[in-house]
Design a protein around this motif. Structure first.
Motif, PDB file in Angstrom:
ATOM      1  N   LYS A 113       0.834  -1.204   0.000  1.00 44.67           N
ATOM      2  CA  LYS A 113       0.000   0.000   0.000  1.00 44.67           C
ATOM      3  C   LYS A 113       0.867   1.251   0.000  1.00 44.67           C
ATOM      4  N   THR A 114       1.911   1.257   0.819  1.00 43.54           N
ATOM      5  CA  THR A 114       2.815   2.402   0.874  1.00 43.54           C
ATOM      6  C   THR A 114       3.481   2.619  -0.477  1.00 43.54           C
ATOM      7  N   TYR A 115       3.926   1.533  -1.100  1.00 43.05           N
ATOM      8  CA  TYR A 115       4.570   1.622  -2.413  1.00 43.05           C
ATOM      9  C   TYR A 115       3.592   2.157  -3.461  1.00 43.05           C
ATOM     10  N   ASP A 116       2.384   1.638  -3.490  1.00 43.47           N
ATOM     11  CA  ASP A 116       1.399   2.067  -4.491  1.00 43.47           C
ATOM     12  C   ASP A 116       1.045   3.544  -4.328  1.00 43.47           C
ATOM     13  N   ASN A 117       0.976   4.010  -3.087  1.00 45.54           N
ATOM     14  CA  ASN A 117       0.696   5.423  -2.861  1.00 45.54           C
ATOM     15  C   ASN A 117       1.836   6.304  -3.363  1.00 45.54           C
ATOM     16  N   TYR A 128      13.019   4.244  -5.715  1.00 46.01           N
ATOM     17  CA  TYR A 128      14.188   3.440  -5.366  1.00 46.01           C
ATOM     18  C   TYR A 128      15.281   4.314  -4.754  1.00 46.01           C
ATOM     19  N   ASN A 129      15.586   5.447  -5.410  1.00 42.99           N
ATOM     20  CA  ASN A 129      16.692   6.286  -4.956  1.00 42.99           C
ATOM     21  C   ASN A 129      16.362   7.094  -3.711  1.00 42.99           C
ATOM     22  N   ASP A 130      15.122   7.581  -3.609  1.00 41.77           N
ATOM     23  CA  ASP A 130      14.760   8.458  -2.500  1.00 41.77           C
ATOM     24  C   ASP A 130      14.264   7.715  -1.262  1.00 41.77           C
ATOM     25  N   PRO A 150      18.290 -11.085  10.663  1.00 41.22           N
ATOM     26  CA  PRO A 150      18.332 -11.412   9.233  1.00 41.22           C
ATOM     27  C   PRO A 150      16.950 -11.680   8.640  1.00 41.22           C
ATOM     28  N   ALA A 151      16.027 -12.186   9.456  1.00 43.50           N
ATOM     29  CA  ALA A 151      14.678 -12.446   8.945  1.00 43.50           C
ATOM     30  C   ALA A 151      13.997 -11.156   8.516  1.00 43.50           C
ATOM     31  N   HIS A 152      14.145 -10.088   9.293  1.00 45.43           N
ATOM     32  CA  HIS A 152      13.559  -8.803   8.925  1.00 45.43           C
ATOM     33  C   HIS A 152      14.200  -8.262   7.649  1.00 45.43           C
ATOM     34  N   GLU A 153      15.523  -8.322   7.588  1.00 39.88           N
ATOM     35  CA  GLU A 153      16.245  -7.821   6.423  1.00 39.88           C
ATOM     36  C   GLU A 153      15.839  -8.588   5.172  1.00 39.88           C
ATOM     37  N   GLN A 154      15.752  -9.903   5.277  1.00 44.86           N
ATOM     38  CA  GLN A 154      15.400 -10.722   4.127  1.00 44.86           C
ATOM     39  C   GLN A 154      13.969 -10.448   3.666  1.00 44.86           C
ATOM     40  N   PHE A 155      13.072 -10.233   4.610  1.00 47.36           N
ATOM     41  CA  PHE A 155      11.672  -9.964   4.281  1.00 47.36           C
ATOM     42  C   PHE A 155      11.540  -8.705   3.430  1.00 47.36           C
ATOM     43  N   ILE A 156      12.144  -7.607   3.898  1.00 51.70           N
ATOM     44  CA  ILE A 156      11.984  -6.340   3.186  1.00 51.70           C
ATOM     45  C   ILE A 156      12.789  -6.346   1.887  1.00 51.70           C
ATOM     46  N   SER A 157      13.965  -6.980   1.880  1.00 53.40           N
ATOM     47  CA  SER A 157      14.775  -7.047   0.663  1.00 53.40           C
ATOM     48  C   SER A 157      14.056  -7.821  -0.436  1.00 53.40           C
ATOM     49  N   THR A 158      13.383  -8.883  -0.060  1.00 56.53           N
ATOM     50  CA  THR A 158      12.654  -9.688  -1.041  1.00 56.53           C
ATOM     51  C   THR A 158      11.514  -8.886  -1.663  1.00 56.53           C
ATOM     52  N   LEU A 159      10.808  -8.105  -0.859  1.00 57.49           N
ATOM     53  CA  LEU A 159       9.725  -7.279  -1.394  1.00 57.49           C
ATOM     54  C   LEU A 159      10.262  -6.210  -2.350  1.00 57.49           C
ATOM     55  N   LYS A 163       9.633  -5.714  -6.678  1.00 53.08           N
ATOM     56  CA  LYS A 163       9.330  -4.502  -7.431  1.00 53.08           C
ATOM     57  C   LYS A 163      10.365  -4.264  -8.525  1.00 53.08           C
ATOM     58  N   LEU A 164      11.618  -4.576  -8.226  1.00 53.60           N
ATOM     59  CA  LEU A 164      12.659  -4.480  -9.247  1.00 53.60           C
ATOM     60  C   LEU A 164      12.366  -5.412 -10.413  1.00 53.60           C
ATOM     61  N   PHE A 165      12.018  -6.657 -10.109  1.00 50.32           N
ATOM     62  CA  PHE A 165      11.748  -7.641 -11.161  1.00 50.32           C
ATOM     63  C   PHE A 165      10.602  -7.188 -12.064  1.00 50.32           C
TER      64      PHE A 165
END
Length: 299
Positions: A113-117, A128-130, A150-159, A163-165
Motif C-alpha cells: 500500500k505504501t509503495y502504491d501510494n 528506489y533512490n529516494d 536477518p529475517a527482517h532484512e530478508q523480508f523487506i529485501s525480497t519485497l 518490485k525491481l523484477f
C-alpha cells in the motif's frame, strides 16, 4: 525462528522509531502506552509486540494523531488505523517509517500500500533512490547493531526485489535502442548482495541498452569467451563485500578476460568506492564509479 531477536532495549526502540529514549519513558509514565519488563538490574526490556507498538504509535503520531488520543486506543485499533492511513505522497520520511513498520510486523500488505501510494506521484527510479536506498542503508546499520534480525532484512529485501523484477520485465519487452555497447552484469564468487546489480540492470534497460544478466557468485573462467561475442562488451559488477582483495581481482580479470579484446569492465558499489579512494592505478579497460549516476553520465 529461534534466532529471531525477541527482546529489545530502549535504545533499540529509539534506533528503529526515531523517538528519543526519554520521550518513550515519558509516554510510558504519563500515558501507559508501553509496559516494559525489568531485568534484575532494573533495566527496561521490550518484547516484539512492544517494539511493533512503538513503531505504530510513532507512525500515527507523525500522521497528526496526538499521543493522548493514541493512548486510549486498543492495540487492534492502532493496528487497523496504521493500515488505513494513506501515506503522504510528498513526505519520504513518512514512507520510510511505514516501510519499517511493515518490516517489523512482517506486513506485506502495508508495504504494498505504501509503495502504491508513492507510485501515484513518483517514478520507480525516484522511489528506489529516494526511499529504498535510504531504507536499505538504515537496515544495514540496524542489522549490524543487532536491533533487527536477518529475517527482517530478508523480508523487506525480497519485497524490494519483487518490485525491481516487475519493472525490469516491463523494459525487457522493448527492443534496445542503443547498439554501441552490450552490458554483461554479474557478481564475482562469494558476492551475493545483488539488489544494486538488479537496479543497475533496470537503469541500463531504461537507457536503451541490451543487458545480459548473469547474477551472483559467478566464476571468472565462465566469462572469458563472452568478451568476444559482441563488438563492444562491457562487463559490470556491483561489489559490496567481495572480492576481499579487489586490486588482485581486477588485475586477474584484466589478464584472463578482457586482455586482447575490445571489452571493458565497469565497477560500482562499496568496493568500487574504496578503489577510487586508493592510489591503485586501474588498467585502461577498467573503470570504477562512485555512483550509478556517475556511470550513466559515461553512457
Amino acid at each position: 525462528m529461534g534466532n529471531i531477536k525477541q527482546n529489545f532495549s530502549i535504545k533499540d526502540l529509539e534506533s528503529l522509531s526515531g523517538i528519543k529514549a526519554h520521550t518513550i519513558r515519558m509516554w510510558e509514565k504519563r500515558y501507559g502506552v508501553l509496559k516494559p519488563k525489568r531485568t534484575d538490574s532494573n533495566i527496561r526490556t521490550y518484547d516484539v509486540s512492544g517494539l511493533q507498538k512503538i513503531l505504530n504509535i510513532t507512525f500515527l503520531n507523525e500522521n497528526g494523531y496526538k499521543i493522548s488520543r493514541i493512548s486510549k486506543m486498543t492495540d487492534e485499533e492502532i493496528n487497523n488505523l496504521v493500515k488505513n492511513i494513506t501515506t503522504s505522497k510528498s513526505n519520504m520520511n513518512r514512507a520510510l517509517k511505514s516501510f519499517k513498520v511493515a518490516m517489523m510486523n512482517f506486513d506485506q500488505a502495508l508495504f504494498l500500500k505504501t509503495y502504491d501510494n508513492l507510485l501515484e506521484s513518483k517514478t520507480f527510479g525516484e522511489i528506489y533512490n529516494d526511499v529504498f536506498i535510504p531504507l536499505l542503508q538504515e537496515i544495514g546499520f540496524l542489522w549490524q547493531a543487532e536491533t533487527i534480525t536477518p529475517a527482517h532484512e530478508q523480508f523487506i529485501s525480497t519485497l524490494i526485489k519483487q518490485k525491481l523484477f516487475i519493472n525490469i520485465e516491463k523494459l525487457q519487452f522493448e527492443e534496445p535502442s542503443k547498439t554501441d555497447k552490450v552490458f554483461i552484469l554479474f557478481l564475482p564468487e562469494e558476492e551475493i548482495h545483488d539488489i544494486g546489480l538488479f537496479y543497475t540492470n533496470y537503469e541500463l534497460l531504461l537507457h536503451g541498452y541490451k543487458v545480459i544478466f548473469l547474477g551472483q557468485s559467478l566464476p571468472m573462467d565462465d566469462l572469458t569467451y563472452l568478451s568476444q561475442l559482441f563488438d563492444k562488451t562491457v562487463f559490470l559488477s556491483y561489489l559490496t563485500v567481495k572480492p576481499e582483495n579487489i586490486e588482485k581481482y581486477i588485475t586477474t580479470f584484466n589478464e584472463k578476460v578482457i586482455a586482447g579484446s575490445n571489452a571493458e569492465y565497469w565497477l560500482l558499489g562499496r568496493k568500487s568506492v574504496e578503489l577510487i579512494e586508493s592510489d591503485f592505478e586501474l588498467p585502461p579497460q577498467i573503470k570504477s564509479f562512485k555512483t550509478l549516476n556517475d556511470l550513466t553520465l559515461n553512457l
